[in-house]
Design an enzyme around this catalytic site. Sequence first.
Site, PDB file in Angstrom:
ATOM      1  N   ASN A   9      38.802  50.623  36.996  1.00 16.32           N
ATOM      2  CA  ASN A   9      38.325  49.284  37.349  1.00 16.32           C
ATOM      3  C   ASN A   9      38.487  49.149  38.856  1.00 16.32           C
ATOM      4  O   ASN A   9      39.603  48.979  39.344  1.00 16.32           O
ATOM      5  CB  ASN A   9      39.151  48.227  36.604  1.00 16.32           C
ATOM      6  CG  ASN A   9      38.793  46.811  37.035  1.00 16.32           C
ATOM      7  OD1 ASN A   9      37.827  46.605  37.783  1.00 16.32           O
ATOM      8  ND2 ASN A   9      39.560  45.837  36.579  1.00 16.32           N
ATOM      9  N   LYS A  11      37.652  46.809  40.668  1.00 17.78           N
ATOM     10  CA  LYS A  11      37.818  45.416  41.097  1.00 17.78           C
ATOM     11  C   LYS A  11      36.896  45.160  42.286  1.00 17.78           C
ATOM     12  O   LYS A  11      35.819  45.761  42.347  1.00 17.78           O
ATOM     13  CB  LYS A  11      39.294  45.132  41.404  1.00 17.78           C
ATOM     14  CG  LYS A  11      40.192  45.544  40.220  1.00 17.78           C
ATOM     15  CD  LYS A  11      41.580  45.033  40.296  1.00 17.78           C
ATOM     16  CE  LYS A  11      42.328  45.467  39.038  1.00 17.78           C
ATOM     17  NZ  LYS A  11      43.684  44.954  38.989  1.00 17.78           N
ATOM     18  N   HIS A  95      39.347  40.149  31.537  1.00 15.90           N
ATOM     19  CA  HIS A  95      40.394  40.698  32.407  1.00 15.90           C
ATOM     20  C   HIS A  95      41.301  39.554  32.869  1.00 15.90           C
ATOM     21  O   HIS A  95      40.831  38.440  33.102  1.00 15.90           O
ATOM     22  CB  HIS A  95      39.754  41.392  33.615  1.00 15.90           C
ATOM     23  CG  HIS A  95      40.747  42.185  34.402  1.00 15.90           C
ATOM     24  ND1 HIS A  95      41.609  41.606  35.297  1.00 15.90           N
ATOM     25  CD2 HIS A  95      41.048  43.502  34.384  1.00 15.90           C
ATOM     26  CE1 HIS A  95      42.398  42.548  35.819  1.00 15.90           C
ATOM     27  NE2 HIS A  95      42.069  43.707  35.277  1.00 15.90           N
ATOM     28  N   GLU A  97      42.515  38.821  35.597  1.00 16.48           N
ATOM     29  CA  GLU A  97      42.114  38.173  36.859  1.00 16.48           C
ATOM     30  C   GLU A  97      40.994  37.164  36.617  1.00 16.48           C
ATOM     31  O   GLU A  97      40.859  36.186  37.356  1.00 16.48           O
ATOM     32  CB  GLU A  97      41.723  39.251  37.889  1.00 16.48           C
ATOM     33  CG  GLU A  97      42.973  39.954  38.419  1.00 16.48           C
ATOM     34  CD  GLU A  97      42.769  41.387  38.872  1.00 16.48           C
ATOM     35  OE1 GLU A  97      41.629  41.809  39.097  1.00 16.48           O
ATOM     36  OE2 GLU A  97      43.793  42.098  39.000  1.00 16.48           O
ATOM     37  N   GLU A 167      46.834  44.884  28.888  1.00 14.28           N
ATOM     38  CA  GLU A 167      47.173  44.833  30.306  1.00 14.28           C
ATOM     39  C   GLU A 167      48.189  43.713  30.534  1.00 14.28           C
ATOM     40  O   GLU A 167      47.798  42.563  30.785  1.00 14.28           O
ATOM     41  CB  GLU A 167      45.919  44.569  31.144  1.00 14.28           C
ATOM     42  CG  GLU A 167      44.910  45.679  31.103  1.00 14.28           C
ATOM     43  CD  GLU A 167      44.111  45.764  32.402  1.00 14.28           C
ATOM     44  OE1 GLU A 167      44.065  46.848  32.973  1.00 14.28           O
ATOM     45  OE2 GLU A 167      43.567  44.735  32.842  1.00 14.28           O
ATOM     46  N   GLY A 173      48.867  45.739  39.364  1.00 13.74           N
ATOM     47  CA  GLY A 173      48.915  45.770  40.818  1.00 13.74           C
ATOM     48  C   GLY A 173      50.302  45.527  41.390  1.00 13.74           C
ATOM     49  O   GLY A 173      50.456  45.297  42.586  1.00 13.74           O
ATOM     50  N   SER A 212      49.395  49.375  36.645  1.00 12.15           N
ATOM     51  CA  SER A 212      50.139  50.317  37.497  1.00 12.15           C
ATOM     52  C   SER A 212      50.243  51.725  36.914  1.00 12.15           C
ATOM     53  O   SER A 212      51.266  52.380  37.066  1.00 12.15           O
ATOM     54  CB  SER A 212      51.527  49.755  37.830  1.00 12.15           C
ATOM     55  OG  SER A 212      51.404  48.534  38.552  1.00 12.15           O
ATOM     56  N   GLY A 234      44.170  50.287  40.930  1.00 12.30           N
ATOM     57  CA  GLY A 234      44.368  50.906  42.244  1.00 12.30           C
ATOM     58  C   GLY A 234      44.168  52.413  42.270  1.00 12.30           C
ATOM     59  O   GLY A 234      43.496  52.945  43.174  1.00 12.30           O
TER      60      GLY A 234
END
Length: 256
Positions: A9, A11, A95, A97, A167, A173, A212, A234
Amino acid sequence: MRRRLVAGNWKMHGSRAVNLALLSSLKRSIVPIDGLGVAVCAPFPYLSQVADSLRGSSLVWGAQDLSEHDVGPYTGEVSGPMLADFGCAYVLVGHSERRVLHGETDRQIAAKFGAAQRAGLIPVLCVGETLEQRDGGEMQAVLRRQVDAVLKASGVAAFRRAVVAYEPVWAIGTGRTATPAQAQAAHLHLRSLVAAQDAGLAAELTIVYGGSVKPGNAKEIFSMPDVDGGLIGGASLVAEDFTAICSAAAAAQKQE
Ligand code: 13P
């Protein structure tokens, strides 16, 4: 054997030049393995670049969100049929976010899940609790509420063509990953929620972990019996890291 999936992802990261370099690297370094899907979920403007670049490779691509509507006066939205038009395989739905920063509700997320399937896309339903909810002993109840909204709207059979991503919000993150045991407990709970309605289907359901995941911890997380791969933020932006994570999933696959 359950299908495994590793999905990156991105992002809101990327540029045409950066994507080109990353995708070229991934196409060279990721070895196709039976039963393991590898996908990248890019921002909307780059989806056509990603589709062109990955054509003919073993990698597939996905979007990070979609509208709950198929067509109409919804300025700024992107529909399932539009994504399907470009050859999209997966789409993230719910998600954290989107839930937290955009106030997406369980009802809306369930509608997006349905919209994805109407368009022939595979929704990756993201669920997970906040740190406060975990500390309050509410992990199981939160996951149940998030999954129940979709079960109610689409029925258990819809999970035949879907992926669930656990998640935990506190692990996204933050560099703070769930321990393999914490991930396993949550995944087992998620599987049991679906199994309560259809045990056979639940046994086949791909449930991936996100939060992570790095080359250094992927192997032990992926070796848990109910963890079928990962949703990688990430580390999916770094070709060597994402490749190493895919290799860890391939190794876990072989051990089964
Ligand atoms: P990180 O891997 O950066 O923690 O992000 C996880 C995530 O949100 C993937 O969707």
